[in-house]
Design an enzyme around this catalytic site. Structure first.
Site, PDB file in Angstrom:
ATOM      1  N   LEU A  88       1.044  -1.316   0.058  1.00 54.05           N
ATOM      2  CA  LEU A  88       0.004   0.132   0.106  1.00 54.05           C
ATOM      3  C   LEU A  88       1.075   1.230  -0.077  1.00 54.05           C
ATOM      4  O   LEU A  88       1.841   1.461   0.783  1.00 54.05           O
ATOM      5  CB  LEU A  88      -0.964  -0.207   1.222  1.00 54.05           C
ATOM      6  CG  LEU A  88      -1.899   1.226   1.476  1.00 54.05           C
ATOM      7  CD1 LEU A  88      -3.227   0.854   1.952  1.00 54.05           C
ATOM      8  CD2 LEU A  88      -1.171   2.380   2.138  1.00 54.05           C
ATOM      9  N   ASN A  90       0.373   5.339   0.338  1.00 59.19           N
ATOM     10  CA  ASN A  90      -0.035   6.558   0.573  1.00 59.19           C
ATOM     11  C   ASN A  90       0.292   7.770   0.453  1.00 59.19           C
ATOM     12  O   ASN A  90       0.939   8.133  -0.632  1.00 59.19           O
ATOM     13  CB  ASN A  90      -1.151   6.325   1.942  1.00 59.19           C
ATOM     14  CG  ASN A  90      -0.427   6.115   3.127  1.00 59.19           C
ATOM     15  OD1 ASN A  90       0.437   5.282   3.131  1.00 59.19           O
ATOM     16  ND2 ASN A  90      -0.560   6.942   4.291  1.00 59.19           N
ATOM     17  N   ASP A  91       0.475   8.935   1.485  1.00 59.51           N
ATOM     18  CA  ASP A  91       0.963  10.077   1.224  1.00 59.51           C
ATOM     19  C   ASP A  91       2.134  10.269   0.344  1.00 59.51           C
ATOM     20  O   ASP A  91       3.127   9.546   0.829  1.00 59.51           O
ATOM     21  CB  ASP A  91       1.092  10.902   2.714  1.00 59.51           C
ATOM     22  CG  ASP A  91       0.088  10.484   3.529  1.00 59.51           C
ATOM     23  OD1 ASP A  91      -0.984   9.979   3.089  1.00 59.51           O
ATOM     24  OD2 ASP A  91       0.254  10.638   4.781  1.00 59.51           O
ATOM     25  N   GLN A 107       4.703   7.469   1.361  1.00 62.38           N
ATOM     26  CA  GLN A 107       4.585   6.329   2.604  1.00 62.38           C
ATOM     27  C   GLN A 107       4.070   5.028   1.835  1.00 62.38           C
ATOM     28  O   GLN A 107       3.354   4.827   0.892  1.00 62.38           O
ATOM     29  CB  GLN A 107       3.182   6.775   3.129  1.00 62.38           C
ATOM     30  CG  GLN A 107       3.428   7.969   4.113  1.00 62.38           C
ATOM     31  CD  GLN A 107       4.123   7.434   5.266  1.00 62.38           C
ATOM     32  OE1 GLN A 107       3.485   7.034   6.290  1.00 62.38           O
ATOM     33  NE2 GLN A 107       5.367   7.625   5.378  1.00 62.38           N
ATOM     34  N   TYR A 150       6.273   7.694   9.592  1.00 69.06           N
ATOM     35  CA  TYR A 150       5.016   8.455   8.870  1.00 69.06           C
ATOM     36  C   TYR A 150       5.599   9.619   8.292  1.00 69.06           C
ATOM     37  O   TYR A 150       6.696   9.907   8.103  1.00 69.06           O
ATOM     38  CB  TYR A 150       4.076   8.689  10.367  1.00 69.06           C
ATOM     39  CG  TYR A 150       3.357   7.687  10.493  1.00 69.06           C
ATOM     40  CD1 TYR A 150       3.246   6.377  10.299  1.00 69.06           C
ATOM     41  CD2 TYR A 150       2.025   7.675  11.307  1.00 69.06           C
ATOM     42  CE1 TYR A 150       2.699   5.298  10.284  1.00 69.06           C
ATOM     43  CE2 TYR A 150       1.318   6.930  11.600  1.00 69.06           C
ATOM     44  CZ  TYR A 150       1.495   5.677  11.096  1.00 69.06           C
ATOM     45  OH  TYR A 150       0.725   4.414  11.464  1.00 69.06           O
ATOM     46  N   SER A 151       4.467  10.192   7.792  1.00 71.06           N
ATOM     47  CA  SER A 151       4.557  11.448   6.638  1.00 71.06           C
ATOM     48  C   SER A 151       5.615  12.743   7.254  1.00 71.06           C
ATOM     49  O   SER A 151       5.511  12.738   8.372  1.00 71.06           O
ATOM     50  CB  SER A 151       3.244  11.838   6.464  1.00 71.06           C
ATOM     51  OG  SER A 151       3.182  10.908   5.452  1.00 71.06           O
ATOM     52  N   ASP A 212       3.257  14.778  10.889  1.00 72.65           N
ATOM     53  CA  ASP A 212       3.305  15.046   9.408  1.00 72.65           C
ATOM     54  C   ASP A 212       4.026  16.522   9.262  1.00 72.65           C
ATOM     55  O   ASP A 212       3.461  17.517   8.716  1.00 72.65           O
ATOM     56  CB  ASP A 212       1.890  15.058   8.782  1.00 72.65           C
ATOM     57  CG  ASP A 212       1.122  13.722   9.029  1.00 72.65           C
ATOM     58  OD1 ASP A 212       1.772  12.964   9.124  1.00 72.65           O
ATOM     59  OD2 ASP A 212      -0.048  14.005   8.795  1.00 72.65           O
ATOM     60  N   GLU A 268      -4.442  16.671   9.414  1.00 70.47           N
ATOM     61  CA  GLU A 268      -3.342  15.876   8.999  1.00 70.47           C
ATOM     62  C   GLU A 268      -2.730  16.734   7.795  1.00 70.47           C
ATOM     63  O   GLU A 268      -3.363  17.318   7.138  1.00 70.47           O
ATOM     64  CB  GLU A 268      -3.625  14.395   8.378  1.00 70.47           C
ATOM     65  CG  GLU A 268      -4.088  13.688   9.649  1.00 70.47           C
ATOM     66  CD  GLU A 268      -4.618  12.026   9.110  1.00 70.47           C
ATOM     67  OE1 GLU A 268      -4.818  12.039   7.914  1.00 70.47           O
ATOM     68  OE2 GLU A 268      -4.238  11.243   9.800  1.00 70.47           O
TER      69      GLU A 268
HETATM   70  C1  FRU Z   1      -2.317  10.606   6.201  1.00 69.22           C
HETATM   71  C2  FRU Z   1      -1.631   9.632   7.455  1.00 69.22           C
HETATM   72  C3  FRU Z   1      -0.588  10.938   8.042  1.00 69.22           C
HETATM   73  C4  FRU Z   1       0.268  10.086   8.470  1.00 69.22           C
HETATM   74  C5  FRU Z   1       0.397   8.767   7.680  1.00 69.22           C
HETATM   75  C6  FRU Z   1       0.988   7.343   7.985  1.00 69.22           C
HETATM   76  O1  FRU Z   1      -2.714   9.854   5.239  1.00 69.22           O
HETATM   77  O2  FRU Z   1      -2.631   9.296   8.101  1.00 69.22           O
HETATM   78  O3  FRU Z   1      -1.356  11.704   9.006  1.00 69.22           O
HETATM   79  O4  FRU Z   1       1.486  10.384   8.819  1.00 69.22           O
HETATM   80  O5  FRU Z   1      -0.917   8.968   6.622  1.00 69.22           O
HETATM   81  O6  FRU Z   1       0.824   6.439   7.006  1.00 69.22           O
END
Ligand code: FRU
Length: 528
Positions: A88, A90-91, A107, A150-151, A212, A268
């Site tokens: 997966l 994500n950010d 991420q 994390y981000s 973040d 976020e």
């Molecule tokens: C946003 C988030 C961030 C976090 C990251 C974790 O999508 O929840 O706040 O740092 O994804 O993967």
């Protein structure tokens, strides 16, 4: 270090007991699951928390070979977007220009199509179009990021050092969360060095939903904004500033004042960019009251435009009302930065928290958007794919969309149209037009409506099957640039006045295009 005292307290109360448990935890998983991931090749089965957070080393070769083959065979893979090799995505993280190349981290949980133990993957490019996969770079391998790197963001420190500012997610045995804002450097030769201690711990008055960090330069000083939840469970953005040029010492300023309205229960991924000096704050409020600003997705990605940034007062002055950044089905965690060539560049996650898409079954989820340039025109924010995107165009064709569907050679194309009267376009359609995505253009009201309900695979329906946007209809024409890529559709209205970004899941042969009333269009196939 400036809040070492605070940190020490957190360490003693939160961390030390946890770090012992953490080691025992991995060993326990190792034995309990006996490395048998055979049941996990059905990626749609639920993942338990221990499965999501087991160490990367505990996945055996058979498992990684299997998921790699499954993703490679997925018919939903895009051809010109960034997507994960497995697992997966994500950010977008650490979007920056360093060592002669754009760096775009993201991420990723590489071992399953779910939110698990996150690392930062890295793509680099000289033109924002051709991306080189540099693999995983920032791993969750210390006590300050044991449950996820994390981000965060990045800023070049020198020609040889890129500073990374990121959140270390940790969990105690009692599932309590502790978040650390950590620093690291990434060298021109590709080496990560993490700072020994966190740069910031969660200040009093906030919960551990604190993450973040986005670093930026303002008049030569370095600042960061961090997404937060106050002790009263309200969404907030906190400002911090660096005390030294090496970015090893940080101090909190105050909570950033940018609105008097309630920002839900958590913010976020905040980003502050300056478009020709004008500050624009992008952020993702969670639990925002629809009365503050209406939105259709589970969580919106929003922005405000200000006329000034006052770091002393920690405020943005004369901020606009909140606006949705994008009116499509899936867009979140947009990360933007002021690039050295003067442009403001942005990348978004075409996905949403708490939402699974059909590629889950193939062992992966999530793509990044096209890279967009952010500009202001007459006080309005515009977003449009960077000029380099034109280099993807090939095989230009003038076509007429008719009631009778015609096939595009692929579903990786750009379609450009100028529309002057009401119409309905059908994309990702099958030959007899029983399956499609429709885009309805209402010139009188200046609205566009995207409808996913006639696709063969229905998913994420709890937030509805349609999304709408408005456009300036005073000229009597609306220009649309639609970028389709196998399982994604990004619609740019009037050169970026509005954007609708969404994922579209259909069969590979459903590449047909049609329209309710005949209309000419330009079609380009886009290079891989
Ligand atoms: C946003 C988030 C961030 C976090 C990251 C974790 O999508 O929840 O706040 O740092 O994804 O993967």
């Amino acid at each position: 270090m400036n809040n070492y005292q605070t940190f020490d307290t957190v360490y003693i109360f939160n961390y030390k007991p946890f770090s012992k448990v953490c080691q025992a935890f991995d060993i326990k998983n190792f034995l309990a699951y006996n490395l048998d991931m055979t049941n996990k090749t059905d990626y749609t089965l639920p993942w338990t928390s221990p499965e999501r957070y087991r160490s990367y080393a505990s996945y055996d070769k058979a498992y990684t070979d299997e998921i790699t083959a499954s993703v490679a065979a997925s018919t939903y893979k895009t051809t010109y977007h960034i997507q994960p090799k497995t697992g997966l995505l994500n950010d977008p993280n650490g979007f920056s220009f360093f060592n002669g190349k754009y760096h775009l981290f993201y991420q990723v949980f590489p071992y399953g199509p779910v939110h698990g133990l996150k690392s930062w993957g890295l793509m680099t490019s000289t033109d924002l179009i051709h991306w080189q996969d540099e693999g995983l770079k920032l791993f969750p391998d210390t006590v300050y990021d044991s449950h996820g790197a994390y981000s965060g963001s990045a800023l070049p420190l020198s020609d040889d050092q890129l500073f990374l500012f990121y959140t270390g997610n940790t969990r105690g045995a009692d599932k309590s969360r502790a978040a650390y804002q950590n620093g690291a450097t990434y060298s021109a030769s590709g080496e990560i060095k993490k700072f020994v201690s966190p740069l910031l711990t969660t200040p009093k008055g906030y919960t551990d939903h604190f993450r973040d960090p986005m670093i930026f330069d303002y008049q030569g000083d370095k600042y960061a904004i961090i997404g937060a939840q106050t002790a009263e469970l309200q969404g907030a953005v906190v400002l911090a500033h660096a005390n030294d040029a090496s970015l090893t010492s940080w101090e909190y300023s105050k909570q950033l004042a940018f609105t008097k309205q309630d920002m839900g229960y958590m913010i976020e991924c905040p980003n502050l960019v300056f478009i020709e000096q004008t500050p624009v704050l992008l952020f993702c409020p969670q639990g925002l009251d629809q009365a503050v600003c209406a939105y259709d997705n589970i969580f919106p990605n929003m922005y405000v435009i200000a006329d000034g940034f006052d770091p002393e007062a920690s405020s943005l002055t004369n901020t606009s009302a909140l606006h949705n950044l994008d009116d499509g089905f899936e867009v979140y965690a947009t990360q933007a930065f002021n690039a050295p060539d003067g442009r403001v560049l942005a990348s978004s996650w075409l996905g949403l928290p708490d939402l699974d898409d059909p590629s889950l079954a193939d062992g992966w989820q999530g793509i990044l958007s096209l890279v967009k340039e952010l500009t202001l025109k007459n006080g309005k924010l515009y977003q449009y794919p960077v000029a380099e995107t034109l280099s993807l165009r090939q095989n230009q064709e003038q076509i007429t969309l008719l009631d009778m569907p015609i096939a595009s050679p692929t579903n990786s194309y750009e379609l450009e149209l100028e529309i002057t009267s009401d119409n309905e376009l059908y994309l990702f359609a099958n030959a007899d037009k029983t399956s499609y995505v429709s885009l309805t253009v209402d010139m009188l009201n200046g609205t566009l409506t995207l409808n996913r309900e006639h696709l063969p695979i229905n998913w994420a329906e709890s937030y509805g099957n349609t999304r709408s946007t408005t456009f300036d209809n005073t000229t009597g024409t609306v220009k649309l640039n639609l970028f389709a890529d196998t399982s994604s559709l990004e619609i740019f209205v009037n050169d970026g006045e509005k954007v609708m970004s969404s994922r579209i899941f259909t069969a590979p042969e459903n590449t047909y295009l049609a329209a309710k009333s005949d209309i000419t269009a330009t079609l380009w196939q886009l290079k891989k």
